[in-house]
Scaffold this active site. Structure first.
Site, PDB file in Angstrom:
ATOM      1  N   LYS A  80       3.110  -5.570 -12.449  1.00 16.37           N
ATOM      2  CA  LYS A  80       3.399  -5.130 -12.446  1.00 16.37           C
ATOM      3  C   LYS A  80       3.552  -4.118 -11.222  1.00 16.37           C
ATOM      4  O   LYS A  80       4.481  -3.526 -11.060  1.00 16.37           O
ATOM      5  CB  LYS A  80       2.289  -3.265 -13.812  1.00 16.37           C
ATOM      6  CG  LYS A  80       2.673  -2.675 -13.591  1.00 16.37           C
ATOM      7  CD  LYS A  80       1.366  -1.507 -14.215  1.00 16.37           C
ATOM      8  CE  LYS A  80       1.414  -0.224 -14.125  1.00 16.37           C
ATOM      9  NZ  LYS A  80       0.631  -0.026 -12.997  1.00 16.37           N
ATOM     10  N   ASN A  81       2.300  -4.750 -10.075  1.00 14.09           N
ATOM     11  CA  ASN A  81       2.661  -2.979  -9.446  1.00 14.09           C
ATOM     12  C   ASN A  81       3.769  -3.419  -8.433  1.00 14.09           C
ATOM     13  O   ASN A  81       4.201  -3.143  -7.430  1.00 14.09           O
ATOM     14  CB  ASN A  81       1.325  -2.550  -9.347  1.00 14.09           C
ATOM     15  CG  ASN A  81       0.844  -1.969  -9.473  1.00 14.09           C
ATOM     16  OD1 ASN A  81       1.543  -1.356 -10.709  1.00 14.09           O
ATOM     17  ND2 ASN A  81      -0.284  -1.545  -9.664  1.00 14.09           N
TER      18      ASN A  81
ATOM     19  N   PRO B 284      -1.283  13.015  -4.706  1.00  8.79           N
ATOM     20  CA  PRO B 284      -0.531  13.810  -3.891  1.00  8.79           C
ATOM     21  C   PRO B 284       0.108  12.944  -2.924  1.00  8.79           C
ATOM     22  O   PRO B 284      -0.042  11.592  -3.694  1.00  8.79           O
ATOM     23  CB  PRO B 284      -1.267  14.249  -2.811  1.00  8.79           C
ATOM     24  CG  PRO B 284      -2.755  13.678  -3.223  1.00  8.79           C
ATOM     25  CD  PRO B 284      -2.913  12.851  -5.094  1.00  8.79           C
ATOM     26  N   ILE B 285       1.538  13.318  -3.147  1.00  7.33           N
ATOM     27  CA  ILE B 285       2.729  12.322  -2.607  1.00  7.33           C
ATOM     28  C   ILE B 285       2.156  12.583  -0.858  1.00  7.33           C
ATOM     29  O   ILE B 285       3.981  12.511  -0.647  1.00  7.33           O
ATOM     30  CB  ILE B 285       4.139  11.958  -2.623  1.00  7.33           C
ATOM     31  CG1 ILE B 285       4.792  13.178  -3.243  1.00  7.33           C
ATOM     32  CG2 ILE B 285       3.643  10.728  -4.258  1.00  7.33           C
ATOM     33  CD1 ILE B 285       6.004  13.341  -3.650  1.00  7.33           C
ATOM     34  N   ASP B 286       2.117  13.400  -0.369  1.00  5.48           N
ATOM     35  CA  ASP B 286       1.915  13.989   1.164  1.00  5.48           C
ATOM     36  C   ASP B 286       2.448  13.043   2.230  1.00  5.48           C
ATOM     37  O   ASP B 286       3.056  13.721   3.303  1.00  5.48           O
ATOM     38  CB  ASP B 286       1.325  14.677   1.159  1.00  5.48           C
ATOM     39  CG  ASP B 286      -0.821  13.774   1.428  1.00  5.48           C
ATOM     40  OD1 ASP B 286      -1.158  13.518   0.155  1.00  5.48           O
ATOM     41  OD2 ASP B 286      -0.699  14.285   2.821  1.00  5.48           O
ATOM     42  N   GLN B 287       2.163  11.524   1.742  1.00  9.20           N
ATOM     43  CA  GLN B 287       1.965  10.730   3.041  1.00  9.20           C
ATOM     44  C   GLN B 287       3.847  10.119   2.787  1.00  9.20           C
ATOM     45  O   GLN B 287       3.841   9.684   3.907  1.00  9.20           O
ATOM     46  CB  GLN B 287       0.991   9.629   2.920  1.00  9.20           C
ATOM     47  CG  GLN B 287      -0.896   9.830   3.534  1.00  9.20           C
ATOM     48  CD  GLN B 287       0.030  10.550   4.287  1.00  9.20           C
ATOM     49  OE1 GLN B 287      -0.378  10.623   5.531  1.00  9.20           O
ATOM     50  NE2 GLN B 287      -0.599  11.981   4.252  1.00  9.20           N
TER      51      GLN B 287
ATOM     52  N   ASP C 211      -0.642   7.280 -14.911  1.00  4.46           N
ATOM     53  CA  ASP C 211      -1.811   7.246 -15.362  1.00  4.46           C
ATOM     54  C   ASP C 211      -2.765   8.660 -14.910  1.00  4.46           C
ATOM     55  O   ASP C 211      -2.228   8.967 -13.808  1.00  4.46           O
ATOM     56  CB  ASP C 211      -2.381   6.155 -14.593  1.00  4.46           C
ATOM     57  CG  ASP C 211      -2.274   4.761 -15.600  1.00  4.46           C
ATOM     58  OD1 ASP C 211      -1.973   4.884 -16.661  1.00  4.46           O
ATOM     59  OD2 ASP C 211      -2.789   4.596 -15.339  1.00  4.46           O
TER      60      ASP C 211
ATOM     61  N   LEU D 155     -11.091   5.640  -4.798  1.00  7.25           N
ATOM     62  CA  LEU D 155      -9.956   6.385  -4.600  1.00  7.25           C
ATOM     63  C   LEU D 155      -9.404   7.484  -5.918  1.00  7.25           C
ATOM     64  O   LEU D 155      -8.629   7.808  -5.923  1.00  7.25           O
ATOM     65  CB  LEU D 155      -8.662   5.455  -5.394  1.00  7.25           C
ATOM     66  CG  LEU D 155      -8.820   3.843  -3.395  1.00  7.25           C
ATOM     67  CD1 LEU D 155      -8.274   2.636  -4.230  1.00  7.25           C
ATOM     68  CD2 LEU D 155      -8.394   4.436  -2.663  1.00  7.25           C
TER      69      LEU D 155
ATOM     70  N   ASP E 229      -7.579  -0.223 -10.051  1.00  7.67           N
ATOM     71  CA  ASP E 229      -7.604  -0.307 -11.572  1.00  7.67           C
ATOM     72  C   ASP E 229      -8.638  -1.586 -12.013  1.00  7.67           C
ATOM     73  O   ASP E 229      -8.208  -2.133 -13.561  1.00  7.67           O
ATOM     74  CB  ASP E 229      -6.091  -1.112 -10.883  1.00  7.67           C
ATOM     75  CG  ASP E 229      -5.080  -0.117 -10.808  1.00  7.67           C
ATOM     76  OD1 ASP E 229      -5.082   0.836 -10.531  1.00  7.67           O
ATOM     77  OD2 ASP E 229      -3.105  -0.366 -10.191  1.00  7.67           O
TER      78      ASP E 229
HETATM   79  C1  LIG Z   1       2.705   1.279  -9.506  1.00 12.64           C
HETATM   80  C2  LIG Z   1       0.918   1.056  -8.646  1.00 12.64           C
HETATM   81  O1  LIG Z   1       1.306   0.454  -7.292  1.00 12.64           O
HETATM   82  N1  LIG Z   1      -0.078   1.772  -8.398  1.00 12.64           N
HETATM   83  C3  LIG Z   1      -0.612   1.527  -8.022  1.00 12.64           C
HETATM   84  C4  LIG Z   1      -1.130   3.004  -6.547  1.00 12.64           C
HETATM   85  O2  LIG Z   1      -1.169   4.025  -7.263  1.00 12.64           O
HETATM   86  P1  LIG Z   1      -0.275   4.121  -6.211  1.00 12.64           P
HETATM   87  O3  LIG Z   1       0.589   4.494  -4.861  1.00 12.64           O
HETATM   88  O4  LIG Z   1       0.195   5.569  -6.452  1.00 12.64           O
HETATM   89  O5  LIG Z   1      -1.703   4.455  -5.078  1.00 12.64           O
HETATM   90  P2  LIG Z   1      -2.314   5.086  -3.375  1.00 12.64           P
HETATM   91  O6  LIG Z   1      -2.363   3.726  -3.034  1.00 12.64           O
HETATM   92  O7  LIG Z   1      -1.028   5.520  -3.515  1.00 12.64           O
HETATM   93  O8  LIG Z   1      -3.025   6.060  -3.613  1.00 12.64           O
HETATM   94  C5  LIG Z   1      -4.792   5.839  -2.814  1.00 12.64           C
HETATM   95  C6  LIG Z   1      -5.570   7.104  -2.612  1.00 12.64           C
HETATM   96  O9  LIG Z   1      -4.578   7.900  -1.759  1.00 12.64           O
HETATM   97  C7  LIG Z   1      -4.225   9.408  -2.930  1.00 12.64           C
HETATM   98  N2  LIG Z   1      -2.840   9.419  -1.741  1.00 12.64           N
HETATM   99  C8  LIG Z   1      -1.590   9.064  -2.048  1.00 12.64           C
HETATM  100  C9  LIG Z   1      -0.967   9.496  -1.678  1.00 12.64           C
HETATM  101  C10 LIG Z   1      -0.803  10.457  -1.089  1.00 12.64           C
HETATM  102  O10 LIG Z   1       0.588  10.796  -0.679  1.00 12.64           O
HETATM  103  N3  LIG Z   1      -1.756  11.454  -0.841  1.00 12.64           N
HETATM  104  C11 LIG Z   1      -2.739  10.879  -0.784  1.00 12.64           C
HETATM  105  O11 LIG Z   1      -3.638  11.659  -0.968  1.00 12.64           O
HETATM  106  C12 LIG Z   1      -4.408   9.001  -3.704  1.00 12.64           C
HETATM  107  O12 LIG Z   1      -4.632  10.139  -4.660  1.00 12.64           O
HETATM  108  C13 LIG Z   1      -5.198   8.277  -3.953  1.00 12.64           C
HETATM  109  O13 LIG Z   1      -6.333   8.260  -3.794  1.00 12.64           O
HETATM  110  O14 LIG Z   1      -2.241   2.262  -6.474  1.00 12.64           O
HETATM  111  C14 LIG Z   1      -3.063   2.341  -7.004  1.00 12.64           C
HETATM  112  C15 LIG Z   1      -4.391   2.245  -5.878  1.00 12.64           C
HETATM  113  O15 LIG Z   1      -5.035   1.024  -5.764  1.00 12.64           O
HETATM  114  C16 LIG Z   1      -3.398   2.224  -7.748  1.00 12.64           C
HETATM  115  O16 LIG Z   1      -4.438   2.396  -8.529  1.00 12.64           O
HETATM  116  C17 LIG Z   1      -2.204   1.676  -8.485  1.00 12.64           C
HETATM  117  O17 LIG Z   1      -2.471   1.395  -9.636  1.00 12.64           O
HETATM  118  C1  LIG Z   2      -2.993   3.557 -11.829  1.00 11.73           C
HETATM  119  C2  LIG Z   2      -2.173   2.571 -12.105  1.00 11.73           C
HETATM  120  O1  LIG Z   2      -0.360   2.364 -12.594  1.00 11.73           O
HETATM  121  P1  LIG Z   2       0.261   3.325 -12.380  1.00 11.73           P
HETATM  122  O2  LIG Z   2       0.251   4.117 -10.914  1.00 11.73           O
HETATM  123  O3  LIG Z   2       1.488   2.700 -12.570  1.00 11.73           O
HETATM  124  O4  LIG Z   2      -0.160   4.913 -12.915  1.00 11.73           O
HETATM  125  C3  LIG Z   2      -2.311   0.899 -13.127  1.00 11.73           C
HETATM  126  O5  LIG Z   2      -1.840   0.216 -12.950  1.00 11.73           O
HETATM  127  O6  LIG Z   2      -4.095   1.458 -12.719  1.00 11.73           O
END
Ligand SMILES: CC(=O)N[C@H]1[C@@H](OP(=O)(O)OP(=O)(O)OC[C@H]2O[C@@H](n3ccc(=O)[nH]c3=O)[C@H](O)[C@@H]2O)O[C@H](CO)[C@@H](O)[C@@H]1O
Ligand SMILES: C=C(OP(=O)(O)O)C(=O)O
EC number: 2.5.1.7
Length: 426
Positions: free
Chosen positions: A22-23, A122-125, A116, A329, A307
């Site tokens: 999926k990812n 957040p998406i600050d990065q 989920d 995380l 996950d």
């Molecule tokens: C579609 C997809 O691939 N989803 C996966 C992706 O989610 P996703 O890409 O959203 O997860 P991230 O690896 O970015 O998040 C990791 C950690 O960094 C934090 N964070 C992230 C981005 C940011 O700009 N700022 C920040 O603080 C998040 O809150 C979290 O605590 O990786 C997660 C961690 O392995 C998985 O659970 C999800 O299944």
């Molecule tokens: C958190 C997950 O997915 P998503 O990042 O797509 O919400 C997940 O696949 O467990």
């Protein structure tokens, strides 16, 4: 919304073949719009996220056809258009259209994504990365507006403050056609990132270091596909079936997996005392082992995947003693706990530590799949319970688990999906 009806007391026995990740898929589909040719994938999972991404493509006049694991996308007639808000909110990975549209058009307007509900995301990065590449970013009207300067995006050095899968992929998508060299440090190392880089490199991109924490991208002007990209197996789906097989199986073969991607998970199963017969691309789980409790601490790859912290729960409930889970995380990824408690499970959460104890007296209930992994772990538990469990909001499970009725049938397990009108699905 769909309901999943699960009859308790069913042991897993038989074979299951793991689908595409999926990812990976949810990054590869947005990445396809960077191409100046048609794009083909195989081993594509038949999950809701894929169908929703296809709807988003359609809104930009990008046609796509999905048939038995083969997905063809034609981005050559793409036009700028507003993206459908509801669909964007139906999944997390819609945010990859930020990087992909920025790479394609030098601008993107994308609503805030869903995905989920596992605590703050957040998406600050991501935004820090886009700005480093020379884009202006503004958050307004519930959307992120991103625009490159008049001379387009340019390569830059970016040091991520934390390891993020999403930010690494999004910035990679934007950088792949930017002018000059981009160096991402403290990048995520997940296999899905390597899969994406392989796809892009096969189309002419110049990405080095994917799978390490430093990724170097030399921008190229155009990307064209000449072959079909085969998506890697889903390590989370594989881990889920392995967990259920070890908890409640009597002989299960899990096929089509890359064992190396599951190393931290396999190590934890072995620590518990699970017997595993590991072959080149399959694992056989005889089941029926006497199990020891363990401590699980999630971490970015190659650590134990967040996950899989919920899917391993039914197995921990079979161990002789008290196990602990610390999700570094997503400390608030606990949506399964109240539902499992109502089923009689011995599970609780306090101060960021989930405690899971032996739970021999499980009873079927009406419960809710609050998110994908919470939902699937409740499904695993329901199979071990007495009586019938009805899992509401089962669409959350179908976001990331394909053809579950057929797959569980291959494991001698009967599941039913019923929609709100009570008619049977599949
Ligand atoms: C579609 C997809 O691939 N989803 C996966 C992706 O989610 P996703 O890409 O959203 O997860 P991230 O690896 O970015 O998040 C990791 C950690 O960094 C934090 N964070 C992230 C981005 C940011 O700009 N700022 C920040 O603080 C998040 O809150 C979290 O605590 O990786 C997660 C961690 O392995 C998985 O659970 C999800 O299944
Ligand atoms: C958190 C997950 O997915 P998503 O990042 O797509 O919400 C997940 O696949 O467990």
């Amino acid at each position: 919304m769909k309901k999943l009806i699960v009859k308790g007391g069913q042991q897993l026995h038989g074979e299951v073949t793991i689908g595409g990740a999926k990812n990976s898929t949810v990054a590869l589909i947005p990445a396809a719009i960077l191409a100046d040719s048609k794009v083909r994938f195989d081993n594509v999972p038949d999950i809701l996220d894929v169908h929703n991404l296809m709807l988003i493509l359609e809104s930009m006049n990008v046609s796509s056809h999905f048939n038995r694991g083969n997905l063809e996308i034609d981005p050559t007639q793409i036009r700028k258009a507003p993206l459908p808000g509801d669909t964007i909110r139906s999944l997390r990975a819609s945010y990859y259209f930020m990087g992909a549209l920025l790479g394609r058009f030098g601008e993107a307007i994308v609503g805030f994504p869903g995905g989920d509900n596992i605590g703050p995301r957040p998406i600050d990065q991501h935004i820090k990365g886009f700005k480093a590449l020379g884009a202006e970013v503004e958050e307004k009207d519930n959307a992120v507006h991103i625009k490159a300067g008049a001379d387009g995006l340019h390569g830059a050095e970016i040091f991520f403050d934390l390891v993020s899968v999403g930010a690494t992929i999004n910035v990679l998508l934007a950088a792949v056609k930017a002018k000059g060299t981009t160096i991402m440090e403290n990048a995520a190392r997940e296999p899905e990132i390597v899969d994406l880089a392989t796809f892009l490199n096969n189309m002419g991109a110049h990405i080095r270091g994917a799978g390490t924490d430093v990724i170097r991208v030399e921008g190229v002007p155009s990307l064209k596909m000449t072959n079909t990209h085969s998506i890697i197996p889903d390590r989370i789906e594989a881990g889920t079936y392995l967990s259920f097989a070890a908890a409640n199986g009597k002989g299960v073969l899990v096929r089509n997996l890359i064992t190396e991607h599951l190393d931290p998970f396999i190590a934890k199963l072995k620590e518990m005392g699970v017997t595993l017969e590991i072959n080149e691309d399959s694992i056989y789980v005889p089941g029926g082992d006497k199990l020891s409790p363990v401590t699980v601490k999630t971490a970015p790859y190659p650590g134990f995947a967040t996950d899989l912290q919920q899917p391993i729960t039914p197995l921990l409930m079979r161990a002789q003693g008290s196990s602990s889970i610390i999700d570094t995380l997503y400390p608030q990824r606990v949506k399964h706990i109240p539902e499992m408690q109502r089923m009689g499970a011995n599970i609780s959460s306090k101060d960021g530590v989930i405690t899971v104890k032996r739970s021999p007296n499980l009873i079927g209930q009406t419960v809710e799949a609050g998110e994908i992994r919470a939902g699937v772990s409740i499904l695993g538990l329901a199979l071990m319970a007495d009586g019938v469990t009805t899992i509401n909001r089962a669409d959350n499970i179908l976001r990331g688990y394909e053809r579950i009725i057929d797959k569980f049938k291959g494991l001698s397990v009967d599941l039913k999906i019923v929609n709100e009108a009570e008619s049977l699905h599949k």
